[in-house]
Design a protein around this motif. Sequence first.
Motif, PDB file in Angstrom:
ATOM      1  N   VAL A   1      -5.948  19.604   4.765  1.00 37.23           N
ATOM      2  CA  VAL A   1      -4.913  19.826   3.755  1.00 37.23           C
ATOM      3  C   VAL A   1      -4.996  21.304   3.350  1.00 37.23           C
ATOM      4  O   VAL A   1      -6.083  21.819   3.091  1.00 37.23           O
ATOM      5  CB  VAL A   1      -5.157  18.908   2.527  1.00 37.23           C
ATOM      6  CG1 VAL A   1      -4.191  19.240   1.396  1.00 37.23           C
ATOM      7  CG2 VAL A   1      -5.074  17.443   2.936  1.00 37.23           C
TER       8      VAL A   1
ATOM      9  N   PHE B   1      -1.799  10.877   4.561  1.00 33.41           N
ATOM     10  CA  PHE B   1      -2.388  11.896   5.431  1.00 33.41           C
ATOM     11  C   PHE B   1      -3.420  11.295   6.384  1.00 33.41           C
ATOM     12  O   PHE B   1      -3.842  11.937   7.329  1.00 33.41           O
ATOM     13  CB  PHE B   1      -3.072  12.981   4.593  1.00 33.41           C
ATOM     14  CG  PHE B   1      -2.110  13.852   3.845  1.00 33.41           C
ATOM     15  CD1 PHE B   1      -1.874  15.156   4.260  1.00 33.41           C
ATOM     16  CD2 PHE B   1      -1.439  13.381   2.730  1.00 33.41           C
ATOM     17  CE1 PHE B   1      -0.996  15.973   3.572  1.00 33.41           C
ATOM     18  CE2 PHE B   1      -0.549  14.184   2.028  1.00 33.41           C
ATOM     19  CZ  PHE B   1      -0.324  15.482   2.449  1.00 33.41           C
TER      20      PHE B   1
ATOM     21  N   ALA C   1      -9.799  18.647   2.577  1.00 34.69           N
ATOM     22  CA  ALA C   1      -8.874  19.475   1.796  1.00 34.69           C
ATOM     23  C   ALA C   1      -9.529  20.817   1.479  1.00 34.69           C
ATOM     24  O   ALA C   1     -10.627  20.867   0.927  1.00 34.69           O
ATOM     25  CB  ALA C   1      -8.465  18.762   0.509  1.00 34.69           C
TER      26      ALA C   1
ATOM     27  N   PHE D   1      -0.937  15.376  -1.483  1.00 33.85           N
ATOM     28  CA  PHE D   1      -2.113  14.697  -0.944  1.00 33.85           C
ATOM     29  C   PHE D   1      -2.814  13.867  -2.013  1.00 33.85           C
ATOM     30  O   PHE D   1      -3.159  12.709  -1.794  1.00 33.85           O
ATOM     31  CB  PHE D   1      -3.093  15.702  -0.327  1.00 33.85           C
ATOM     32  CG  PHE D   1      -4.394  15.055   0.063  1.00 33.85           C
ATOM     33  CD1 PHE D   1      -4.459  14.193   1.145  1.00 33.85           C
ATOM     34  CD2 PHE D   1      -5.545  15.283  -0.677  1.00 33.85           C
ATOM     35  CE1 PHE D   1      -5.645  13.562   1.487  1.00 33.85           C
ATOM     36  CE2 PHE D   1      -6.739  14.664  -0.340  1.00 33.85           C
ATOM     37  CZ  PHE D   1      -6.792  13.799   0.751  1.00 33.85           C
TER      38      PHE D   1
ATOM     39  N   GLN E   1       1.057  17.555   9.916  1.00 38.50           N
ATOM     40  CA  GLN E   1       1.180  16.559   8.843  1.00 38.50           C
ATOM     41  C   GLN E   1       2.649  16.307   8.529  1.00 38.50           C
ATOM     42  O   GLN E   1       3.046  15.168   8.255  1.00 38.50           O
ATOM     43  CB  GLN E   1       0.426  17.038   7.593  1.00 38.50           C
ATOM     44  CG  GLN E   1      -1.079  17.036   7.769  1.00 38.50           C
ATOM     45  CD  GLN E   1      -1.801  17.944   6.789  1.00 38.50           C
ATOM     46  OE1 GLN E   1      -1.190  18.616   5.963  1.00 38.50           O
ATOM     47  NE2 GLN E   1      -3.123  17.984   6.889  1.00 38.50           N
TER      48      GLN E   1
END
Length: 192
Positions: free
Chosen positions: A46, A99, A160, A92, A55
């Motif tokens: 992310v 995701f 992330a 997210f 994504q």
Amino acid sequence: HRDEYANDVLLKCDDDIVYFDLDRLAEFIAFRRERREYLLVSANVVNNGVCAHFQQTMGALPDWLRCELPPGGLCGSLWSSGTKAEAVHNLFIEQPEAFKTTAVEPLAWNERISINFVGLLGEDLVHIPDVTADDEHDLCYGVRKRARKQNCIWPQFVAAHLSFWKQDAAMNLPAILGKYHDLAARELADAA
């Protein structure tokens, strides 16, 4: 010390990784160990321009956000926009499951990719003669070519990455970190 780590999987994780899917970490390591045709295996990150493009194609990011594939994997609109990065993080945090794909096939990627969270086989250290000023470029191109391997993104494992320096001024970093704290609390409560 290359021989000492020849049988290991090395994980390179940026110091501003604020989340990774602990439940799938063992699977990521197993994939990394089993698939020797790859030099670098990147998590599905992310706030990473290349990953964001993929994504978006899998439906995790809406079309209005427009996450183009950065030319050659370098920079791009997500990398330079704190506003866009904050939107990606919020999407997210609101729906992490969107995701987390079950796609089995890795996404081969042999251009540059930000190495925010990658796995490397210890046996491949022999292909890295020295650490260079631009280790990311060297790993994505020079080392990969010397090793005669490919790089890939493994879409099943999500991590992330908080921010790139270019994004920081336009992001409310404390608020985002607070939301990740809340996400961790939710996931821990669900696991209990």
